[in-house]
Write a protein that holds these residues in place. Structure first.
Motif, PDB file in Angstrom:
ATOM      1  N   GLN A 185      -3.008  -3.911  -1.463  1.00  0.00           N
ATOM      2  CA  GLN A 185      -2.725  -4.592  -0.197  1.00  0.00           C
ATOM      3  C   GLN A 185      -3.961  -5.319   0.315  1.00  0.00           C
ATOM      4  O   GLN A 185      -3.862  -6.415   0.872  1.00  0.00           O
ATOM      5  N   LEU A 186      -5.123  -4.733   0.114  1.00  0.00           N
ATOM      6  CA  LEU A 186      -6.360  -5.391   0.523  1.00  0.00           C
ATOM      7  C   LEU A 186      -6.531  -6.711  -0.222  1.00  0.00           C
ATOM      8  O   LEU A 186      -6.859  -7.739   0.379  1.00  0.00           O
ATOM      9  N   VAL A 187      -6.304  -6.698  -1.537  1.00  0.00           N
ATOM     10  CA  VAL A 187      -6.448  -7.908  -2.340  1.00  0.00           C
ATOM     11  C   VAL A 187      -5.436  -8.955  -1.903  1.00  0.00           C
ATOM     12  O   VAL A 187      -5.744 -10.151  -1.824  1.00  0.00           O
ATOM     13  N   GLU A 188      -4.233  -8.531  -1.585  1.00  0.00           N
ATOM     14  CA  GLU A 188      -3.204  -9.459  -1.105  1.00  0.00           C
ATOM     15  C   GLU A 188      -3.618 -10.073   0.227  1.00  0.00           C
ATOM     16  O   GLU A 188      -3.432 -11.277   0.463  1.00  0.00           O
ATOM     17  N   ASP A 189      -4.194  -9.277   1.098  1.00  0.00           N
ATOM     18  CA  ASP A 189      -4.614  -9.774   2.415  1.00  0.00           C
ATOM     19  C   ASP A 189      -5.750 -10.782   2.309  1.00  0.00           C
ATOM     20  O   ASP A 189      -5.896 -11.649   3.172  1.00  0.00           O
ATOM     21  N   LEU A 190      -6.562 -10.667   1.269  1.00  0.00           N
ATOM     22  CA  LEU A 190      -7.688 -11.590   1.119  1.00  0.00           C
ATOM     23  C   LEU A 190      -7.211 -13.037   1.038  1.00  0.00           C
ATOM     24  O   LEU A 190      -7.892 -13.948   1.508  1.00  0.00           O
ATOM     25  N   LYS A 191      -6.049 -13.247   0.445  1.00  0.00           N
ATOM     26  CA  LYS A 191      -5.540 -14.606   0.267  1.00  0.00           C
ATOM     27  C   LYS A 191      -5.307 -15.299   1.592  1.00  0.00           C
ATOM     28  O   LYS A 191      -5.435 -16.518   1.699  1.00  0.00           O
ATOM     29  N   CYS A 192      -4.936 -14.516   2.604  1.00  0.00           N
ATOM     30  CA  CYS A 192      -4.660 -15.085   3.915  1.00  0.00           C
ATOM     31  C   CYS A 192      -5.872 -15.006   4.836  1.00  0.00           C
ATOM     32  O   CYS A 192      -6.102 -15.903   5.647  1.00  0.00           O
ATOM     33  N   ARG A 193      -6.653 -13.949   4.690  1.00  0.00           N
ATOM     34  CA  ARG A 193      -7.778 -13.748   5.600  1.00  0.00           C
ATOM     35  C   ARG A 193      -8.969 -14.627   5.249  1.00  0.00           C
ATOM     36  O   ARG A 193      -9.745 -15.031   6.133  1.00  0.00           O
ATOM     37  N   LEU A 194      -9.122 -14.952   3.956  1.00  0.00           N
ATOM     38  CA  LEU A 194     -10.242 -15.765   3.503  1.00  0.00           C
ATOM     39  C   LEU A 194      -9.705 -17.033   2.847  1.00  0.00           C
ATOM     40  O   LEU A 194      -9.486 -17.068   1.627  1.00  0.00           O
ATOM     41  N   PRO A 195      -9.454 -18.084   3.608  1.00  0.00           N
ATOM     42  CA  PRO A 195      -8.850 -19.314   3.082  1.00  0.00           C
ATOM     43  C   PRO A 195      -9.643 -19.903   1.922  1.00  0.00           C
ATOM     44  O   PRO A 195     -10.871 -19.934   1.940  1.00  0.00           O
ATOM     45  N   GLY A 196      -8.922 -20.330   0.891  1.00  0.00           N
ATOM     46  CA  GLY A 196      -9.561 -20.957  -0.256  1.00  0.00           C
ATOM     47  C   GLY A 196      -9.945 -20.012  -1.365  1.00  0.00           C
ATOM     48  O   GLY A 196     -10.490 -20.439  -2.379  1.00  0.00           O
ATOM     49  N   THR A 197      -9.674 -18.729  -1.198  1.00  0.00           N
ATOM     50  CA  THR A 197     -10.054 -17.764  -2.237  1.00  0.00           C
ATOM     51  C   THR A 197      -8.930 -17.525  -3.229  1.00  0.00           C
ATOM     52  O   THR A 197      -7.750 -17.669  -2.910  1.00  0.00           O
ATOM     53  N   VAL A 198      -9.306 -17.191  -4.429  1.00  0.00           N
ATOM     54  CA  VAL A 198      -8.388 -16.664  -5.435  1.00  0.00           C
ATOM     55  C   VAL A 198      -8.893 -15.263  -5.746  1.00  0.00           C
ATOM     56  O   VAL A 198     -10.007 -15.091  -6.239  1.00  0.00           O
ATOM     57  N   SER A 199      -8.115 -14.259  -5.432  1.00  0.00           N
ATOM     58  CA  SER A 199      -8.544 -12.873  -5.628  1.00  0.00           C
ATOM     59  C   SER A 199      -7.612 -12.167  -6.589  1.00  0.00           C
ATOM     60  O   SER A 199      -6.397 -12.362  -6.556  1.00  0.00           O
ATOM     61  N   ILE A 200      -8.185 -11.359  -7.453  1.00  0.00           N
ATOM     62  CA  ILE A 200      -7.387 -10.586  -8.398  1.00  0.00           C
ATOM     63  C   ILE A 200      -7.825  -9.124  -8.349  1.00  0.00           C
ATOM     64  O   ILE A 200      -8.934  -8.806  -7.941  1.00  0.00           O
ATOM     65  N   LEU A 201      -6.921  -8.260  -8.763  1.00  0.00           N
ATOM     66  CA  LEU A 201      -7.159  -6.822  -8.747  1.00  0.00           C
ATOM     67  C   LEU A 201      -7.428  -6.329 -10.160  1.00  0.00           C
ATOM     68  O   LEU A 201      -6.653  -6.610 -11.076  1.00  0.00           O
ATOM     69  N   GLY A 202      -8.529  -5.611 -10.329  1.00  0.00           N
ATOM     70  CA  GLY A 202      -8.846  -5.022 -11.621  1.00  0.00           C
ATOM     71  C   GLY A 202      -8.551  -3.529 -11.611  1.00  0.00           C
ATOM     72  O   GLY A 202      -9.233  -2.770 -10.923  1.00  0.00           O
ATOM     73  N   ARG A 203      -7.539  -3.116 -12.357  1.00  0.00           N
ATOM     74  CA  ARG A 203      -7.161  -1.699 -12.410  1.00  0.00           C
ATOM     75  C   ARG A 203      -7.872  -1.023 -13.593  1.00  0.00           C
ATOM     76  O   ARG A 203      -7.239  -0.659 -14.588  1.00  0.00           O
ATOM     77  N   VAL A 204      -9.167  -0.848 -13.445  1.00  0.00           N
ATOM     78  CA  VAL A 204      -9.929  -0.205 -14.522  1.00  0.00           C
ATOM     79  C   VAL A 204      -9.563   1.266 -14.662  1.00  0.00           C
ATOM     80  O   VAL A 204      -9.757   1.857 -15.722  1.00  0.00           O
ATOM     81  N   SER A 205      -9.017   1.849 -13.606  1.00  0.00           N
ATOM     82  CA  SER A 205      -8.616   3.260 -13.672  1.00  0.00           C
ATOM     83  C   SER A 205      -7.535   3.474 -14.719  1.00  0.00           C
ATOM     84  O   SER A 205      -7.564   4.459 -15.467  1.00  0.00           O
ATOM     85  N   ASN A 206      -6.570   2.558 -14.785  1.00  0.00           N
ATOM     86  CA  ASN A 206      -5.494   2.679 -15.778  1.00  0.00           C
ATOM     87  C   ASN A 206      -6.031   2.522 -17.195  1.00  0.00           C
ATOM     88  O   ASN A 206      -5.648   3.251 -18.109  1.00  0.00           O
ATOM     89  N   SER A 207      -6.928   1.546 -17.372  1.00  0.00           N
ATOM     90  CA  SER A 207      -7.504   1.306 -18.693  1.00  0.00           C
ATOM     91  C   SER A 207      -8.334   2.506 -19.152  1.00  0.00           C
ATOM     92  O   SER A 207      -8.226   2.950 -20.301  1.00  0.00           O
ATOM     93  N   PHE A 208      -9.167   3.017 -18.244  1.00  0.00           N
ATOM     94  CA  PHE A 208      -9.991   4.171 -18.593  1.00  0.00           C
ATOM     95  C   PHE A 208      -9.118   5.376 -18.949  1.00  0.00           C
ATOM     96  O   PHE A 208      -9.387   6.084 -19.926  1.00  0.00           O
ATOM     97  N   GLN A 209      -8.068   5.613 -18.163  1.00  0.00           N
ATOM     98  CA  GLN A 209      -7.211   6.769 -18.411  1.00  0.00           C
ATOM     99  C   GLN A 209      -6.532   6.667 -19.764  1.00  0.00           C
ATOM    100  O   GLN A 209      -6.375   7.667 -20.474  1.00  0.00           O
ATOM    101  N   ASN A 210      -6.151   5.453 -20.147  1.00  0.00           N
ATOM    102  CA  ASN A 210      -5.525   5.244 -21.447  1.00  0.00           C
ATOM    103  C   ASN A 210      -6.501   5.560 -22.570  1.00  0.00           C
ATOM    104  O   ASN A 210      -6.142   6.202 -23.574  1.00  0.00           O
TER     105      ASN A 210
END
Length: 200
Positions: free
Chosen positions: A93-118
């Motif tokens: 939700q934080l990453v999604e909010d960045l798109k509206c709160r910080l105009p002009g940004t492209v933000s993506i979420l890195g789920r390293v937890s899933n990769s590490f667990q695998n």
């Protein structure tokens, strides 16, 4: 960074001021686990960053410093892992909010937890032989940093961890490559696609 480095928006161009204000109000209501990330991204934005990757936290209870503390095993300390679960849950939700709160940004979420667990649960699939045994020599049942002037393991690629708290270069390379070119770790686009986004 100048305007040329600024990426185009991922959200529709007709986002209204009212929607942005609501996003800011929602930010103020965010629980404390993600406020540090919010403040950091805001600072980066003020310095000119327009392409932002926010990573979640991999399971700290699976570090050798944790698993070897009580019993020398690869069983993760779930009580420790729970300490970061709330942060990871709120991060999308934080990453999604960045798109509206910080105009002009492209933000993506890195789920390293899933990769590490695998990797941790399927070590042989990724070429690893040792899950809870660090590559370098450590004291106190494998829970301390590397002992100075001791020769590390001969094949670092067989160890998930280099010392009691840091993953090895081989493990980091797997996670980094997945985030760079695949969508299983970084989303909605990977870092390679993020780099190709043209600024307006």
């Amino acid at each position: 960074m100048g305007n040329k480095s600024r990426s185009s928006l991922l959200y529709p161009s007709h986002v209204t001021t009212a929607f942005k204000e609501e996003s800011n109000r929602r930010l103020l209501r965010l629980p404390s686990p993600t406020r540090g990330a919010c403040q950091l991204t805001q600072k980066l934005y003020e310095l000119g960053a327009r392409k932002i990757v926010v990573f979640d936290v991999a399971a700290p209870g699976c570090l050798p410093a944790m698993t070897n503390r009580i019993a020398f095993s690869s069983v993760c300390e779930e009580r420790v892992n729970q300490l970061v679960n709330e942060y990871n849950r709120l991060l999308p939700q934080l990453v999604e909010d960045l798109k509206c709160r910080l105009p002009g940004t492209v933000s993506i979420l890195g789920r390293v937890s899933n990769s590490f667990q695998n990797i941790y649960q399927n070590p042989s699939k990724f070429g690893f032989k040792y899950t809870n045994i660090p590559c370098c020599v450590v004291d106190d049942h494998g829970t301390t940093p590397c002992v100075p002037n001791k020769t590390p393991c001969q094949d670092r690629n067989q160890h998930i961890f280099y010392d009691a708290i840091h993953t090895s270069e081989a493990a980091n390379a797997i996670i980094a490559n997945q985030c760079f070119s695949q969508s299983s770790v970084c989303s909605p686009i990977n870092i390679q696609q993020l780099a190709a986004v043209q600024g307006r």
